[in-house]
Design a protein around this motif. Structure first.
Motif, PDB file in Angstrom:
ATOM      1  N   UNK A 270       1.079  -1.297   0.040  1.00  0.00           N
ATOM      2  CA  UNK A 270       0.040   0.167   0.083  1.00  0.00           C
ATOM      3  C   UNK A 270       0.759   1.206  -0.023  1.00  0.00           C
ATOM      4  N   UNK A 271       2.136   1.179   0.578  1.00  0.00           N
ATOM      5  CA  UNK A 271       2.756   2.322   0.529  1.00  0.00           C
ATOM      6  C   UNK A 271       3.346   2.880  -0.743  1.00  0.00           C
ATOM      7  N   UNK A 272       3.658   1.663  -1.412  1.00  0.00           N
ATOM      8  CA  UNK A 272       4.102   2.041  -2.630  1.00  0.00           C
ATOM      9  C   UNK A 272       5.324   1.219  -3.184  1.00  0.00           C
ATOM     10  N   UNK A 273       5.883   1.732  -4.362  1.00  0.00           N
ATOM     11  CA  UNK A 273       7.268   1.302  -4.752  1.00  0.00           C
ATOM     12  C   UNK A 273       8.307   2.049  -4.432  1.00  0.00           C
ATOM     13  N   UNK A 274       9.272   1.556  -3.966  1.00  0.00           N
ATOM     14  CA  UNK A 274      10.678   2.332  -3.447  1.00  0.00           C
ATOM     15  C   UNK A 274      11.829   2.092  -4.132  1.00  0.00           C
ATOM     16  N   UNK A 275      13.020   2.832  -4.232  1.00  0.00           N
ATOM     17  CA  UNK A 275      14.006   2.772  -4.612  1.00  0.00           C
ATOM     18  C   UNK A 275      15.108   2.954  -3.530  1.00  0.00           C
ATOM     19  N   UNK A 276      16.026   1.761  -2.956  1.00  0.00           N
ATOM     20  CA  UNK A 276      16.839   1.848  -2.197  1.00  0.00           C
ATOM     21  C   UNK A 276      18.461   1.642  -2.817  1.00  0.00           C
ATOM     22  N   UNK A 277      19.269   2.434  -2.066  1.00  0.00           N
ATOM     23  CA  UNK A 277      20.604   1.947  -2.594  1.00  0.00           C
ATOM     24  C   UNK A 277      21.433   1.354  -1.553  1.00  0.00           C
ATOM     25  N   UNK A 278      21.794   0.319  -1.270  1.00  0.00           N
ATOM     26  CA  UNK A 278      22.460  -0.482  -0.199  1.00  0.00           C
ATOM     27  C   UNK A 278      24.011  -0.153  -0.473  1.00  0.00           C
ATOM     28  N   UNK A 279      24.566   0.678   0.341  1.00  0.00           N
ATOM     29  CA  UNK A 279      26.043   1.211   0.321  1.00  0.00           C
ATOM     30  C   UNK A 279      26.893   0.042   0.162  1.00  0.00           C
TER      31      UNK A 279
END
Length: 87
Positions: A74-83
């Motif tokens: 429900x919160x949507x699609x996100x983009x993360x960057x794992x360092x």
């Protein structure tokens, strides 16, 4: 009355350049800090950890790392960057 149509300029002769939108770095790929991840209109993808959003809704990496695209329902699609761990 004139029997021939006036030879004015055409009304259709214009076209805009393509905007080159879309995902530039896919899940699991490495990206450098400052690199563009997604060019988009609006926010179908939202910025997550270590990701910034430009004024035209472009998503970019804040740190070097690996791109991930988690779906939070429900919160949507996100983009993360794992360092990446630098040794």
């Amino acid at each position: 009355m004139a029997h021939k149509k006036g030879l004015g300029s055409s009304k259709n002769g214009r076209d805009s350049n393509a905007q080159r939108l879309g995902v530039k770095v896919f899940g699991g790929q490495t990206i450098l800090g400052g690199g563009i991840i997604v060019r988009q209109r609006g926010t179908p993808l939202k910025p997550g950890a270590n990701v910034g959003r430009g004024k035209d809704d472009t998503l970019f990496a804040k740190v070097d790392g690996i791109a991930r695209f988690p779906d939070r329902g429900q919160h949507g699609r996100f983009v993360n960057v794992d360092p990446t761990v630098s040794a």
